[in-house]
Design an enzyme around this catalytic site. Structure first.
Site, mmCIF file in Angstrom:
data_model
loop_
_atom_site.group_PDB
_atom_site.id
_atom_site.type_symbol
_atom_site.label_atom_id
_atom_site.label_comp_id
_atom_site.label_asym_id
_atom_site.label_seq_id
_atom_site.Cartn_x
_atom_site.Cartn_y
_atom_site.Cartn_z
ATOM 1 N N ARG A 76 0.830 -1.213 0.000
ATOM 2 C CA ARG A 76 0.000 0.000 0.000
ATOM 3 C C ARG A 76 0.861 1.258 0.000
ATOM 4 N NH1 ARG A 76 -2.498 -3.895 3.132
ATOM 5 N NH2 ARG A 76 -4.684 -4.301 2.541
ATOM 6 N N HIS A 101 -0.961 -2.683 -4.493
ATOM 7 C CA HIS A 101 -0.449 -3.714 -5.407
ATOM 8 C C HIS A 101 -0.419 -3.293 -6.867
ATOM 9 C CE1 HIS A 101 0.016 -6.409 -2.178
ATOM 10 N NE2 HIS A 101 -1.148 -7.019 -2.191
ATOM 11 N N HIS A 175 2.330 -13.186 -5.225
ATOM 12 C CA HIS A 175 1.248 -13.196 -4.241
ATOM 13 C C HIS A 175 0.570 -14.569 -4.172
ATOM 14 C CE1 HIS A 175 -2.108 -11.549 -1.871
ATOM 15 N NE2 HIS A 175 -1.387 -10.452 -1.734
ATOM 16 N N ASP A 248 -1.102 -9.454 8.625
ATOM 17 C CA ASP A 248 -0.960 -8.776 7.335
ATOM 18 C C ASP A 248 0.147 -7.738 7.509
ATOM 19 O OD1 ASP A 248 -1.276 -7.938 4.748
ATOM 20 O OD2 ASP A 248 -3.256 -7.028 5.022
ATOM 21 N N GLU A 309 5.081 -12.610 1.035
ATOM 22 C CA GLU A 309 5.392 -11.646 -0.014
ATOM 23 C C GLU A 309 6.752 -10.993 0.265
ATOM 24 O OE1 GLU A 309 1.809 -9.075 -0.444
ATOM 25 O OE2 GLU A 309 0.900 -10.603 0.842
#
Length: 345
Positions: A76, A101, A175, A248, A309
């Site tokens: 982000r 992304h 991803h 996350d 990631e």
């Protein structure tokens, strides 16, 4: 080792990379998407360990970024803007007020040029694409070259190279959602994970990094010794609650070790290790329902896969205490991540 190519609709193709152990990796030229990774469990049963659609056409409307190459900047970008050399650049707002992304037309939505290869060490594909400056609002024209290679040691390597004709920002990743139980027999709650990281980036309520580094000691973010993902999914730490109960977060790797991450699934006996030259990694435990994804009874669900990631962080565009993702004209971007699969006998 072998490679098989299937023609789909229009200019879509799927490439199947097969090694001598029966392991198979399937890649689309659309989005550079890894659609399948078939690998054996402790009993030799070969099953798929990544999430993907049965119908390839579903990737056109996919909002989960299943298996895709992500860029120009993964993650982000706060307020969908950043400054570079005194100039402000504005990019696509595709998640509230922020850029996620690579935006609506990121690398996960383009057709890559693909050249398959086969040598004595590996079988794989070279993917190339040029990001044009007028596309998403980033400066510069960026030439990308990504290589997926599968070896007989059950290693899947992802190698990223890029150059630009003017200073720009770049942070690429893949991803894929992993579920080592095979064919999604279970959620990822009991996956045992270890991460060589003593600090994570703190997130605000919009999932934007604040720039503050949080010490993981005595928290459910401490994976320096192996622990199950359920610790965080059911944990009461405010950072778990912010992301919808789970993880996350960007984990900053400590001193470079050969293996940055290990993942084990106790029922199948499968293990995956991750080696990378990247400074950190976002671990995402699919805390939101996976839109359009049909699972068993036909409904979507949370916690069906976990993403690792490996990447630089776009938070560095707003916070100077983090490794830069700026790529200058005379530099070559180089990133490599290797996933190695095995199973207890």
């Amino acid at each position: 080792m072998d490679i098989k190519i299937k023609q789909l609709q229009d200019n879509w193709r799927v490439y199947q990379l097969i090694n001598q152990n029966g392991m198979m990796v399937e890649v689309l030229n659309f989005g550079g998407i890894i659609t399948k990774v078939l690998t054996p469990d402790k009993n030799g049963q070969v099953q798929n360990v990544v999430l993907g659609y049965q119908n390839h056409l579903d990737y056109q409307s996919d909002k989960n970024f299943f298996g895709a190459l992500i860029g120009q900047v993964a993650g982000r970008i706060q307020d969908a803007s950043f400054q570079l050399n005194g100039k402000t650049y504005t990019v696509d707002k595709n998640e509230g007020n922020n850029h996620l992304h690579g935006g609506k037309h990121g690398l996960h939505k383009v057709i890559w040029d693909v050249e398959p290869f086969h040598n004595q060490h590996s079988v794989g594909v070279h993917l190339t694409y040029i990001i044009h400056e007028k596309g998403q609002g980033y400066p510069g024209n960026v030439s990308l070259h990504v290589t997926y290679a599968l070896t007989n040691e059950n290693q899947l390597s992802l190698e990223y190279k890029a150059t630009t004709d003017k200073p720009t920002v770049l942070a690429l990743t893949n991803h894929s959602y992993f579920n080592l139980s095979g064919n999604i027999r279970e959620t990822i709650h009991n996956h045992q994970v270890s991460i060589n990281s003593s600090k994570i980036l703190e997130l605000d309520k919009s999932l934007i990094p604040t720039g503050s580094l949080l010490d993981v000691t005595n928290t459910t973010f401490d994976f320096r010794s192996s622990r199950p993902l359920t610790d965080g999914i059911s944990g009461d730490h405010i950072q778990h609650k912010i992301v919808g109960d789970g993880y996350d977060h960007y984990f900053i790797f400590d001193q470079q070790k050969e293996e940055s991450v290990t993942v084990k699934e106790p029922t199948s006996g499968r293990m995956m290790t991750i080696e990378t030259n990247q400074p950190g990694m976002v671990m995402y435990t699919a805390n939101n329902e996976l839109s359009n994804f049909k699972y068993k009874d036909g409904s979507s669900s949370k916690y069906l896969g976990v993403c690792f990631e490996t990447q630089g962080t776009p938070a560095s565009l707003h916070h100077d205490n983090l490794p830069s993702i700026i790529l200058n004209k005379d530099e070559t971007y180089y990133q490599k991540t290797v996933f190695t699969f095995s199973a207890d006998s």
